[in-house]
Structure formats: C-alpha cells, structure tokens
Design an enzyme around this catalytic site. Structure first.
Site, PDB file in Angstrom:
ATOM      1  N   HIS A  44      -2.120  -5.244   1.827  1.00  0.00           N
ATOM      2  CA  HIS A  44      -3.371  -5.994   1.661  1.00  0.00           C
ATOM      3  C   HIS A  44      -2.992  -7.422   1.319  1.00  0.00           C
ATOM      4  O   HIS A  44      -2.043  -7.656   0.572  1.00  0.00           O
ATOM      5  CB  HIS A  44      -4.205  -5.419   0.507  1.00  0.00           C
TER       6      HIS A  44
ATOM      7  N   LYS B 189       0.820  -1.211   0.000  1.00  0.00           N
ATOM      8  CA  LYS B 189       0.000   0.000   0.000  1.00  0.00           C
ATOM      9  C   LYS B 189       0.863   1.273   0.000  1.00  0.00           C
ATOM     10  O   LYS B 189       2.067   1.199   0.269  1.00  0.00           O
ATOM     11  CB  LYS B 189      -0.903  -0.015   1.244  1.00  0.00           C
TER      12      LYS B 189
ATOM     13  N   GLU C 165      -9.319 -11.656  -6.928  1.00  0.00           N
ATOM     14  CA  GLU C 165      -8.465 -10.461  -6.852  1.00  0.00           C
ATOM     15  C   GLU C 165      -7.320 -10.523  -7.862  1.00  0.00           C
ATOM     16  O   GLU C 165      -6.965  -9.507  -8.473  1.00  0.00           O
ATOM     17  CB  GLU C 165      -7.939 -10.301  -5.416  1.00  0.00           C
TER      18      GLU C 165
ATOM     19  N   TYR D 105     -12.878  -3.180  -2.379  1.00  0.00           N
ATOM     20  CA  TYR D 105     -13.322  -3.023  -0.989  1.00  0.00           C
ATOM     21  C   TYR D 105     -14.852  -2.881  -0.926  1.00  0.00           C
ATOM     22  O   TYR D 105     -15.371  -2.079  -0.133  1.00  0.00           O
ATOM     23  CB  TYR D 105     -12.635  -1.811  -0.354  1.00  0.00           C
TER      24      TYR D 105
HETATM   25  N1  UDP Z   1      -9.842  -0.181   7.338  1.00  0.00           N
HETATM   26  C1  UDP Z   1      -9.944   1.048   7.997  1.00  0.00           C
HETATM   27  N2  UDP Z   1     -10.694   1.128   9.145  1.00  0.00           N
HETATM   28  C2  UDP Z   1     -11.359   0.045   9.656  1.00  0.00           C
HETATM   29  C3  UDP Z   1     -11.261  -1.199   8.987  1.00  0.00           C
HETATM   30  C4  UDP Z   1     -10.495  -1.274   7.837  1.00  0.00           C
HETATM   31  O1  UDP Z   1      -9.376   2.025   7.548  1.00  0.00           O
HETATM   32  O2  UDP Z   1     -12.028   0.178  10.710  1.00  0.00           O
HETATM   33  C5  UDP Z   1      -9.033  -0.292   6.132  1.00  0.00           C
HETATM   34  C6  UDP Z   1      -7.655  -0.912   6.399  1.00  0.00           C
HETATM   35  O3  UDP Z   1      -6.691  -0.293   5.566  1.00  0.00           O
HETATM   36  C7  UDP Z   1      -7.883  -2.361   5.980  1.00  0.00           C
HETATM   37  C8  UDP Z   1      -8.834  -2.181   4.792  1.00  0.00           C
HETATM   38  O4  UDP Z   1      -9.698  -1.111   5.191  1.00  0.00           O
HETATM   39  O5  UDP Z   1      -6.692  -3.019   5.625  1.00  0.00           O
HETATM   40  C9  UDP Z   1      -9.657  -3.408   4.462  1.00  0.00           C
HETATM   41  O6  UDP Z   1     -10.352  -3.818   5.602  1.00  0.00           O
HETATM   42  P1  UDP Z   1     -10.524  -5.365   5.962  1.00  0.00           P
HETATM   43  O7  UDP Z   1     -11.530  -5.459   7.063  1.00  0.00           O
HETATM   44  O8  UDP Z   1     -10.772  -6.146   4.718  1.00  0.00           O
HETATM   45  O9  UDP Z   1      -9.094  -5.720   6.626  1.00  0.00           O
HETATM   46  P2  UDP Z   1      -7.830  -6.547   6.068  1.00  0.00           P
HETATM   47  O10 UDP Z   1      -8.373  -7.715   5.280  1.00  0.00           O
HETATM   48  O11 UDP Z   1      -6.987  -5.605   5.232  1.00  0.00           O
HETATM   49  O12 UDP Z   1      -7.093  -6.985   7.315  1.00  0.00           O
HETATM   50 MG    MG Z   2      -9.810  -7.762   3.818  1.00  0.00          MG
END
Ligand code: UDP
Ligand code: MG
Length: 154
Positions: free
Chosen positions: A115, A9, A126, A49
């Site tokens: 990610h 990222k 993806e 997302y």
């Molecule tokens: N994110 C955020 N706030 C939150 C949850 C997620 O900014 O409360 C962002 C964070 O960068 C995260 C991305 O959204 O990596 C995708 O969220 P996900 O729940 O899919 O988490 P990941 O799979 O990346 O752990």
């Molecule tokens: Mg995720």
C-alpha cells in the site's frame, strides 16, 4: 522533505519480498523515517479503506490484510508521495508496468504486495493513523548532497 506511508502487505511478508521492496525504496534515495511490524484488524481497515467498505470484495480484502502481521513504514524524500506511487504501479499487478513493484513482483489485484498513500494530504492522515509522533524520526542522511541539488532540499 515530504513523507509518505507504506504498508508491506501479507502478500509481501508471506512471499518473502520485504527486503526486495525496501531495497528498491532505499536505492531510489528515500529515507526510512519510521518502521514497525503490526497486526491490523477490521476496525482500522474500515477507516483506512473507508472508500472501499461498500465494495463486494471488502470482506476478502480484510481477510487478506489481517492474514499475517504487516510492516508499516514512513518514507521521506522530495515529492515522496508521487515518487513512491509511481514505483508501486497500478493496483492490479497484472496491469502494472514492468519495473514497478507490483509489475515485477505480483500477479493479483488484491494480493498486490504494497500500500502507498495516494496524496500528500492522505499521507499525513495515514502516518498519524498508524504511527505516534515519537515513532517517526528526523535525522540527516550523509548522502544528501549526492542525492539532491541544493535547490531541491527544503
Ligand atoms: N482491491 C481489491 N479489488 C479491487 C480494488 C482494490 O481487492 O477491485 C484492494 C487492493 O488490495 C488494493 C486495495 O484494495 O490495493 C485498495 O484499493 P485502492 O483502489 O485504494 O488501490 P491502491 O491505492 O492500493 O492502488
Ligand atoms: Mg488507495
């Protein structure tokens, strides 16, 4: 062998952590099947997302993910999706265990370095979202016999 999808990222790009993160994946024994730099936009992020589009932080997530180009990659190895998710750690870097990428390199829930696909099904989706078939390579690693037992290779 399973493939998974990873994004370095803007937080990794701007903090000069790309080499450190990639080194971890390579040292683990994962192979790079595809890698490139690209600029994301809101259109692709609304798909990638989709589960977060209605969350209040979505606009800042889009700003964060479009702030610089990112490096996208396909990593290959046995159980690669689960292995990479465990190496990445909990979403919020402040909660992520020491020894994980987020636990060692970050302080933020949003600026969390990487990610990684969360299931094998999503990894396929993806990879196809970000790579064309000719950008993902199939080649042999000379280290395979020292990385896996014969019955671990498929
Ligand atoms: N994110 C955020 N706030 C939150 C949850 C997620 O900014 O409360 C962002 C964070 O960068 C995260 C991305 O959204 O990596 C995708 O969220 P996900 O729940 O899919 O988490 P990941 O799979 O990346 O752990
Ligand atoms: Mg995720």
């Amino acid at each position: 062998m399973e493939q998974t999808f990873v994004i370095l990222k803007p937080s990794a790009i701007q903090r000069s952590l790309c080499g450190d993160v990639l080194t971890r994946f390579q040292r683990k024994g994962l192979a790079i099947a595809g890698i490139k730099m690209m600029q994301l936009d809101e259109k692709i992020l609304r798909v990638h997302y989709a589960h977060l589009v209605d969350r209040p932080f979505f606009p800042t997530l889009v700003k964060s993910m479009t702030r610089t180009p990112v490096i996208v990659m396909v990593l290959k190895g046995k159980d690669a999706v689960a292995v990479v998710r465990s190496m990445v750690g909990a979403t919020n870097c402040r909660n992520a265990a020491p020894g994980t990428i987020r636990g060692d390199f970050g302080m933020s829930g949003q600026e969390n370095i990487v990610h990684a696909s969360d299931t094998p099904e999503n990894a396929v989706i993806e990879i196809n979202r970000f790579f064309s078939p000719e950008e993902v390579f199939d080649y042999s690693m000379p280290t395979t016999e020292a990385t896996y037992a014969p019955d671990e290779i498929d």
